[in-house]
Design a protein around this motif. Structure first.
Motif, PDB file in Angstrom:
ATOM      1  N   SER A 256       0.829  -1.204   0.000  1.00 41.23           N
ATOM      2  CA  SER A 256       0.000   0.000   0.000  1.00 41.23           C
ATOM      3  C   SER A 256       0.864   1.255   0.000  1.00 41.23           C
ATOM      4  CB  SER A 256      -0.929  -0.001   1.221  1.00 41.23           C
ATOM      5  OG  SER A 256      -0.181   0.015   2.421  1.00 41.23           O
ATOM      6  N   GLN A 257       1.948   1.242   0.750  1.00 43.08           N
ATOM      7  CA  GLN A 257       2.855   2.386   0.748  1.00 43.08           C
ATOM      8  C   GLN A 257       3.479   2.586  -0.637  1.00 43.08           C
ATOM      9  OE1 GLN A 257       5.647   1.529   3.901  1.00 43.08           O
ATOM     10  NE2 GLN A 257       4.453   2.653   5.419  1.00 43.08           N
TER      11      GLN A 257
ATOM     12  N   ASP B 116       0.759   4.074  -2.983  1.00 43.99           N
ATOM     13  CA  ASP B 116       0.544   5.490  -2.687  1.00 43.99           C
ATOM     14  C   ASP B 116       1.733   6.342  -3.141  1.00 43.99           C
ATOM     15  OD1 ASP B 116      -1.856   4.808  -1.578  1.00 43.99           O
ATOM     16  OD2 ASP B 116      -1.146   4.906   0.513  1.00 43.99           O
TER      17      ASP B 116
ATOM     18  N   ARG C  33       1.638   7.003  -6.914  1.00 40.34           N
ATOM     19  CA  ARG C  33       0.673   8.035  -7.311  1.00 40.34           C
ATOM     20  C   ARG C  33       1.180   9.437  -6.914  1.00 40.34           C
ATOM     21  NH1 ARG C  33      -3.065   4.129  -4.949  1.00 40.34           N
ATOM     22  NH2 ARG C  33      -4.027   2.916  -6.622  1.00 40.34           N
ATOM     23  N   GLU C  34       1.758   9.540  -5.714  1.00 41.82           N
ATOM     24  CA  GLU C  34       2.234  10.843  -5.259  1.00 41.82           C
ATOM     25  C   GLU C  34       3.388  11.350  -6.118  1.00 41.82           C
ATOM     26  OE1 GLU C  34       3.901  13.023  -1.191  1.00 41.82           O
ATOM     27  OE2 GLU C  34       3.135  10.961  -1.113  1.00 41.82           O
TER      28      GLU C  34
END
Length: 742
Positions: free
Chosen positions: A594-595, A598, A601-602
C-alpha cells in the motif's frame, strides 16, 4: 593537437579498436595491467613528450637579424648591438638583414634572407608584423625564429586572430618560433665563472625572471633563459622537456601566466620527473583578479586553479607563490645533494629563535625528530645541562665562540636520523655569529647532509653573510624563515616523490576495455541521461548500483518491490531531472504494497504538477547506511577530463571537501586523493562507527577514470552522488547518478 608538435593528430584511436566482449575488469590494478608498449593512449593522445632539438636555438652557428639597424636612438639599434655581443659570446656568425642598408655596425647587410651567404640557424625578427617574413624564412630553411612584436593574443579577439594566422603559417613552414610578444632574455649574458648544477629559467613575462637571473650575483649558476611570450609555437612545455635532458641543469624555474595546452605541460613535467629534474613554478591565476590579469597579458586560459594545483602536484611540479620563493627553492633544489634522512634539526644560539622556527617548520609538515638520549648526553658535553638539546638544540650562545661550536655541529650531523641541519641566525652578533657561520661552512664541506642558514639581518652587507656564507657552495643561505621552510620542504618532498615516481602515462590504457562498447550504446549525444540510464552506464563499467526496476504503473511498482525486496526506495526518473529530493520526488523506507502504491501516485502527481517529463519510477533496493561520498567527471578547459572525489550527499555543497586528479593516474594517486580530504577520518570510523571499504572506493575512482579516458569528450559530465561506501569488505554502491552526453 599538442602545441609542441607540428601537424594535427587526427587518428581516432578508439574507432580503430574493436572491444572483445569480456566481462568488465574486476580489480583495482587493471589500469596498470592494461598498459602495453605504445605511443598513444586509449583516446588517441600521445603518451610521451617530444623533445625539440633547441641546441641550435641557444647555440646557433649563424644568426640573421631582420630589420637590423645602427641608427642611434632607434629601438632596433640597441637590440642589434646586444645581439652582436651575444653572437660573439656564443661563437655565432651574425648577418644583418635590411632592404635599404648596405651595412650595419660595419657588417655587410643583405636585403633579404634569401640573399644571405649561408643558411642560418636563427632569425631574429625586428619587424612590426612577422607574418609576411615566415614564408621567406621557410624557403631559406631557417630552423628557428624569434618575434618580439606585440599586438597579438594579449590584446583581445583581433590580436588572437592575428596570432592564430601566425601560428598556422609557422606550422606550415616547418621552422620553430619563439614569441610573439617576447623579449631579449634568451640573449642575456650568463656568468661563465660559476660551476655546479645550473638553473634553467622559463618565463612568460621577462621582468618576472629577474630575481632568478640575479642569483648569479650570489654564486648560483644560470644556464638558459627562455622567455616564451605568447607561445604561438614554442611553449613552456617544449623548454621543460629540453632542459630536463640537459646534463648541466639541476633545476628548472618557471614563471607561468597561462598554459597553452594542459596535456603537453603534463607530458613535459612527466619527462622531467622521469629524469629526476625538479621543476619549480610560480603559476599566477589563483584568484579571479589574477586570472583576469594573466589572460589580458598573454591571452591564455588559466584553468581552474584547483585543477592546476592538483595536476602539478600529481606530476611533481613544485608550485610556489612568490618570486623570492621561486629563486630560493630552485637554488636549493639545483645544488643540494640527495637527502640522507628526512629528519630536520633546528640549531640556534637562542631558545626563543629555536622554538619559533620549530613551530613554523612543524606546522609546514617538516619532521623534527627528538634526538636520542645518547645524542643529548653527547651534546651536553659542550652545552650547559639546563638547556634543551632534544630538538631544537639551544646552545645558549657562548659555545659558538670557541672550539665547542664545531663539535656541536659535527655531532648533530653525525646522527643517522638527521638529514637537514637548519641554523637561524636572527641578526649579526660579532664575533659569535662570524665564528658560527664559519663553523657551519666548514662542517658542510665534510658532509653530504644539507646545511641551511637563515641570515636574518635586514642589512645584508655583513662579511659573515656576503663572504663566508654566500662564498660557500655547500651551505644554503636564506634571508627569511618562510623561504627556508618552503625550500627545505620542497627539497625533501621532491626526493621522496622522485624515489617513488612511476609515470602515470606508463599506466594509461592503450586499448579500450570491453566496457567501452557497452557504454557507447547507452550514450545519447547532446542529452542528459535519466538516473536509470546513468546507472546502466555505471553498471557497464562494473560499478555497483542497487537492485532496481523502472516501472510505469502502480501495479508494476508493487510487483517490482516484491522482487527487489522490502524495504524499498522509490524515485522519479527523467532525462531532465536533477535534485529530486528538493522536489519531493524521493520516498524512502517503504515497507508495504500500500505504501508503494501510494508513493507511485504521489510521485507521478508531483511530476505532472511541476511539468516534469518522466521515463518512469524507479523502485530501488534500500542500502544500509555507510559514508556518503561523491565521485565525478568534469571537463577542464586546459586539461580535459578530470576526476573528482569528495564527501557526498548534502556535504558536497556545504563543505566543498573534494580532491581532483587529471587522468591518467594509478592507485597510488587515487588513495592520495582520499588523504587530501578534510573529512577523511569518516572513512576510518568515527564516534564508534566502523571503518568503511576504502579499497572499494578506490576501485570506483579508477573505474570512473577509465570512463573518462575512454569516453573522452563524449561524456561531458558525470556525478555519482551519493556513493554509499559500506563497512570494510562490503563494497560501495552508487545510489544516484547524473550523466550528461556531449
Amino acid at each position: 593537437m599538442l602545441g609542441s608538435t607540428h601537424g594535427t593528430l587526427t587518428t581516432d584511436f578508439r574507432a580503430r579498436v574493436v572491444a572483445c566482449g569480456e566481462e568488465p575488469y574486476a580489480i583495482v590494478h587493471s589500469m596498470a595491467a592494461a598498459a602495453t608498449e605504445g605511443d598513444l593512449d586509449v583516446s588517441g593522445r600521445p603518451l610521451h613528450a617530444p623533445v625539440p632539438d633547441l641546441d641550435r636555438f641557444f647555440r646557433p652557428e649563424s644568426v640573421a637579424v631582420i630589420g637590423a639597424s645602427d641608427t642611434e636612438g632607434r629601438p632596433n639599434t640597441g637590440i642589434t648591438r646586444q645581439l652582436i655581443d651575444w653572437a660573439e659570446r656564443v661563437g655565432a656568425r651574425l648577418h644583418p638583414v635590411h632592404p635599404s642598408r648596405e651595412s650595419v655596425f660595419g657588417r655587410a647587410c643583405s636585403p633579404s634572407v634569401a640573399d644571405l651567404p649561408e643558411q642560418v640557424d636563427l632569425a631574429v625578427l625586428l619587424v612590426g608584423d612577422p607574418l609576411p617574413v615566415i614564408e621567406e624564412l621557410s624557403q631559406a630553411k631557417v630552423k628557428f625564429a624569434v618575434a618580439f612584436a606585440s599586438g597579438f593574443a594579449e590584446t583581445g579577439e583581433e590580436g588572437a586572430a592575428a596570432q592564430a594566422r601566425l601560428a598556422a603559417a609557422v606550422e606550415r613552414s616547418g621552422l620553430r618560433l619563439l614569441g610573439p610578444n617576447t623579449n631579449l632574455n634568451a640573449f642575456e649574458k650568463f656568468r661563465d665563472d660559476l660551476d655546479g648544477p645550473a638553473i634553467a629559467l622559463i618565463t612568460q613575462s621577462g621582468h618576472q625572471g629577474r630575481p632568478v637571473y640575479t642569483l648569479q650575483e650570489l654564486g648560483v649558476r644560470l644556464s638558459h633563459w627562455a622567455p616564451t611570450g605568447n607561445e604561438a609555437d614554442l611553449e613552456t612545455a617544449d623548454f621543460i622537456s629540453y632542459f630536463s635532458q640537459r646534463p648541466e641543469v639541476g633545476a628548472i624555474a618557471c614563471y607561468v601566466e597561462g598554459l597553452k595546452d594542459g596535456r603537453s605541460f603534463l607530458l613535459a613535467a612527466d619527462r622531467a620527473a622521469r629524469a629526476g629534474v625538479p621543476v619549480v613554478a610560480v603559476k599566477v591565476g589563483r584568484t579571479e583578479t589574477g586570472a583576469k590579469m594573466a589572460a589580458s597579458h598573454t591571452g591564455k586560459l588559466t584553468g581552474a586553479d584547483q585543477v592546476v594545483d592538483a595536476a602539478m602536484r600529481q606530476f611533481g611540479v613544485i608550485r610556489v607563490d612568490g618570486l623570492d620563493e621561486l629563486q630560493d627553492t630552485a637554488a636549493l633544489l639545483a645544488r643540494a645533494r640527495r637527502p640522507q634522512a628526512v629528519g630536520v634539526v633546528v640549531y640556534s644560539i637562542s631558545g626563543g629563535t629555536g622554538a619559533h622556527f620549530s613551530d613554523l617548520a612543524t606546522d609546514a609538515g617538516l619532521l623534527l625528530p627528538t634526538l636520542s638520549e645518547e645524542k643529548q648526553r653527547e651534546l651536553h658535553e659542550w652545552i650547559p645541562g639546563y638547556l634543551n638539546v632534544a630538538n631544537p638544540v639551544d646552545n645558549g650562545g657562548h659555545p659558538v665562540g670557541d672550539w665547542r661550536g664545531r663539535k656541536i655541529i659535527d655531532a648533530i650531523l653525525a646522527d643517522p636520523a638527521v638529514g637537514v641541519l637548519i641554523c637561524p641566525i636572527t641578526g649579526p652578533f660579532p664575533p659569535m655569529s662570524d665564528r658560527l657561520a664559519q663553523d657551519l661552512v666548514d662542517a658542510a664541506e665534510t658532509t653530504d647532509k644539507l646545511v641551511c642558514v637563515v641570515w636574518g639581518s635586514p642589512v645584508g652587507t655583513e662579511d659573515a653573510y656576503r663572504t663566508t656564507l654566500l662564498g660557500s657552495s655547500r651551505v644554503a643561505t636564506f634571508r627569511t624563515f618562510g623561504n627556508c621552510i618552503t625550500a627545505v620542504k620542497a627539497y625533501l618532498d621532491h626526493h621522496r616523490f622522485a624515489a617513488a615516481y612511476r609515470s602515470p602515462f606508463d599506466q594509461a590504457p592503450r586499448t579500450p576495455s570491453p566496457s567501452f562498447r557497452k557504454a557507447q550504446a547507452l550514450m545519447r549525444p547532446g542529452h542528459q541521461l535519466s538516473e536509470h540510464a546513468a546507472k546502466q552506464l555505471l553498471r557497464a563499467y562494473g560499478i555497483r548500483v542497487p537492485r532496481e526496476q523502472l516501472v510505469t504503473s502502480a501495479a508494476a511498482s508493487v510487483r517490482a518491490a516484491g522482487q527487489v525486496g522490502y524495504p524499498v526506495v522509490m524515485k522519479a526518473s527523467g532525462a531532465r531531472l536533477a535534485h529530486k529530493t528538493e522536489l519531493g520526488l524521493v520516498k524512502v523506507g517503504l515497507t508495504s504494497a500500500s505504501q508503494v502504491r501510494d508513493a507511485y501516485r504521489e510521485l507521478t502527481d508531483i511530476a505532472r504538477y511541476e511539468g516534469i517529463e518522466l521515463d518512469g519510477i524507479l523502485v530501488c533496493q534500500m542500502i544500509e547506511r555507510g559514508v556518503e561520498m561523491m565521485v565525478g567527471v568534469t571537463h577542464d578547459a586546459l586539461f580535459g577530463p578530470t576526476v573528482t572525489v569528495g564527501l557526498g550527499g548534502v556535504l558536497v555543497e556545504v563543505l566543498h571537501d573534494a580532491a581532483v586528479r587529471v587522468p591518467p593516474f594509478g592507485e597510488d594517486q587515487a588513495r592520495s586523493m582520499l588523504g587530501e580530504l578534510r573529512g577523511r577520518a569518516l572513512l576510518e570510523g568515527v564516534r564508534g562507527g566502523p571503518p568503511v571499504d576504502v579499497d572499494a572506493l578506490v576501485e570506483v575512482v579508477l573505474r570512473v577514470q577509465r570512463m573518462a579516458l575512454e569516453l573522452g569528450d563524449d561524456l561531458a559530465e558525470l556525478d555519482i552522488n551519493p556513493l554509499m561506501v559500506l563497512k570494510r569488505g562490503q563494497g560501495a554502491v552508487a545510489l544516484d547518478a547524473l550523466a550528461v552526453c556531449r
